[in-house]
Design an enzyme around this catalytic site. Structure first.
Site, mmCIF file in Angstrom:
data_model
loop_
_atom_site.group_PDB
_atom_site.id
_atom_site.type_symbol
_atom_site.label_atom_id
_atom_site.label_comp_id
_atom_site.label_asym_id
_atom_site.label_seq_id
_atom_site.Cartn_x
_atom_site.Cartn_y
_atom_site.Cartn_z
ATOM 1 N N TYR A 253 -3.490 -0.697 8.792
ATOM 2 C CA TYR A 253 -2.768 -1.817 9.389
ATOM 3 C C TYR A 253 -2.140 -1.408 10.712
ATOM 4 C CZ TYR A 253 -3.607 -4.070 4.947
ATOM 5 O OH TYR A 253 -4.225 -4.605 3.851
ATOM 6 N N HIS B 23 -9.726 -0.015 -8.129
ATOM 7 C CA HIS B 23 -8.454 0.480 -8.662
ATOM 8 C C HIS B 23 -7.980 -0.397 -9.831
ATOM 9 C CE1 HIS B 23 -7.419 2.215 -4.365
ATOM 10 N NE2 HIS B 23 -8.511 2.745 -4.887
ATOM 11 N N HIS C 42 -5.241 2.824 3.607
ATOM 12 C CA HIS C 42 -5.062 1.385 3.819
ATOM 13 C C HIS C 42 -3.801 1.123 4.647
ATOM 14 C CE1 HIS C 42 -7.291 0.672 -0.280
ATOM 15 N NE2 HIS C 42 -8.072 1.198 0.628
ATOM 16 N N GLU D 196 -9.432 -1.941 -3.750
ATOM 17 C CA GLU D 196 -8.410 -2.421 -4.695
ATOM 18 C C GLU D 196 -9.071 -2.957 -5.966
ATOM 19 O OE1 GLU D 196 -5.910 -1.232 -3.671
ATOM 20 O OE2 GLU D 196 -5.268 -1.811 -1.671
ATOM 21 N N ASP E 227 0.836 -1.210 0.000
ATOM 22 C CA ASP E 227 0.000 0.000 0.000
ATOM 23 C C ASP E 227 0.866 1.253 0.000
ATOM 24 O OD1 ASP E 227 -2.825 -0.667 -0.023
ATOM 25 O OD2 ASP E 227 -2.463 -1.690 1.875
ATOM 26 N N GLU F 152 -4.834 4.538 -0.737
ATOM 27 C CA GLU F 152 -3.743 3.598 -0.429
ATOM 28 C C GLU F 152 -3.066 4.004 0.884
ATOM 29 O OE1 GLU F 152 -3.584 0.910 -1.899
ATOM 30 O OE2 GLU F 152 -4.272 1.173 -3.951
ATOM 31 N N GLU G 161 -2.332 -4.261 -7.606
ATOM 32 C CA GLU G 161 -3.679 -4.069 -7.047
ATOM 33 C C GLU G 161 -4.490 -5.368 -7.028
ATOM 34 O OE1 GLU G 161 -4.958 -1.262 -5.865
ATOM 35 O OE2 GLU G 161 -4.088 0.456 -6.910
#
Lengths: 129, 318
Positions: free
Chosen positions: B104, B194, B100, B191, B66, B97, B157
């Site tokens: 995490y 994308h 994302h 994703e 990402d 991104e 992606e």
């Protein structure tokens, strides 16, 4: 033989699947203002849902306008959905909605351009309905 | 000499797909703070030490991808955008991104100790297979060929994430880390858009190219896929052998490699016998995508932003 009516956006994934079937097929135009097809014989409707998960917008507007014509509802024998399982609950959501609203079976769902197995299944289903 | 600068006009579109995808992406917008990740603390405690380490490593690997896509991939594609609207879509992709990658860390701060996380980041910097995966993509972003950049981007992606995405779907199918899985499903959804959009832009250029150039590009795409695939298999083995999941993850890789190729307009490569992913994983990926699910009830685990009730389109006349 059962006809195909399909909707495909400019990206053409669904169109390419329909071309692989090599059967009689009519396209619902995506440009507004273009005349919508009127069916005179039994057909199966194929269209994609590329969405986020909401019911609103899951069925493309040209497909709604096409089905608003009672003659097109009368000849509808089944629905096939296109999409991507990555859309989760929205995978082929539009096809589920139309099948339920028009009381016809959802015959199959496929992803993107469809695999050779999808093509084989669709031939079977189209011969059966 | 001064050049003229144009302001973006969304009411004059050169490609209506730009607006369609912009609308899709903005309506899908989300932030990790909306997901109650802390509800996963009890089930996190049921994982063994090895399972925890695997999970943290997998998420660190995803963070790396990402990061690349947000800081290099999308900005690279922006440079060759043909319309101001296409450029704007890439700004959205770049930002998401980053969301994302940030997510995490939200998962880590909720579930793990600082030391565990620091160890995993060190692992990601030193792991040759993960570094190779990143470099195979970055090399193509550096090379000055738009179609090759688009191919690398679609493979990132739509293919490279999936050795990682498998694990939260696996935990979710065992009723573990289900909130984390909800968050991952939002990433997967993004994703997918994308990969679809970048693949669409690729296909436009591909169709304009000469037969000779098409042949070169297609060969490049399949060569890169094989190179990435080979590395992915080794990466998968290094992570999943210990928990005995490698073979099923490989099926998931094949399944997603096919979809990445289809996003570029190419036919799928792997036969069905190698893509039959465990049904519980597919159910975790698309919960309720079966015919019995009641889409009209508004129930289910899917997360909806801002709007309480999904209504039918007003265009229906029956």
């Amino acid at each position: 033989m059962t006809q195909i009516v399909y909707f495909s956006t400019k990206s053409g994934n669904t169109r390419r699947l329909v071309e692989k079937l090599q059967r009689d097929a009519k396209r619902i135009p995506f440009e507004s203002g273009e005349p919508l097809p009127v069916t005179t014989e039994p057909y199966v409707l194929i269209f994609p849902t590329y969405g986020g998960g909401e019911v609103k917008g899951a069925v493309p507007k040209p497909v709604i306008h096409f089905l608003n014509d009672e003659r097109n509802r009368r000849h509808l024998r089944g629905v096939v959905g296109a999409g991507n399982t990555n859309f989760g609950t929205a995978y082929c959501l539009g096809a589920h909605i139309v099948a339920r609203k028009c009381q016809v079976p959802l015959l199959h769902c496929f992803e993107l351009l469809g695999t050779p197995e999808d093509v084989a299944i669709l031939h079977q289903e189209l011969d059966r309905v | 000499m001064l050049s003229r600068v144009n302001a973006i006009n969304w009411n004059r579109l050169e490609d209506e797909k730009d607006l369609e995808v912009w609308n899709r992406l903005t309506s899908n917008f989300w932030l990790p703070e909306k997901i109650p990740l802390s509800n996963d603390v009890p089930s996190w405690q049921t994982l063994t030490a090895a399972e925890k380490q695997l999970t943290i490593r997998v998420f660190t690997g995803l963070t790396l991808l990402d990061t690349i896509q947000g800081s290099v991939g999308a900005p690279t594609l922006m440079k060759s955008a043909r319309t101001p609207h296409e450029e704007a879509v890439y700004t959205n992709i770049a930002f998401m991104e980053s969301v994302h990658a940030r997510s995490y860390s939200s998962i880590f701060s909720t579930l793990c100790s600082t030391r565990e996380v620091d160890d995993a980041f060190r692992w990601s910097e030193e792991n040759p297979l993960l570094q190779k995966k990143a470099n195979l993509i970055l090399e193509r972003y550096d090379a000055d060929d738009v179609m090759k950049q688009q191919i690398a981007s679609v493979f990132l992606e739509s293919f490279l994430f999936y050795s990682g995405f498998y694990l939260p779907m696996h935990w979710s199918s065992h009723a573990k880390l289900t909130n984390t899985a909800d968050l991952i499903r939002l990433i997967i959804r993004d994703e997918a858009v994308h990969g679809y959009y970048i693949g669409y832009k690729f296909q436009q250029r591909y169709q304009e190219a000469s037969a000779e150039r098409q042949e070169e590009i297609k060969a490049f795409a399949f060569d890169l896929m094989f190179e990435l695939y080979e590395n992915e298999v080794r990466y998968t083995q290094s992570l999943y052998d210990e928990v005995g999941l490698t073979e099923d993850v490989k099926k998931f890789l094949h399944y997603n490699a096919n979809k990445a190729l289809m996003n570029l307009g190419f036919e799928p490569l792997f036969p069905k016998s190698t893509t039959d992913v465990d049904a519980t994983i597919m159910a975790a990926l698309s919960p309720g995508a079966d015919e019995n699910h009641d889409f009209f009830s508004g129930s289910g685990s899917s997360y909806v932003i801002g709007k309480a009730v999904a209504t039918e389109d007003e265009d229906w006349a029956f």
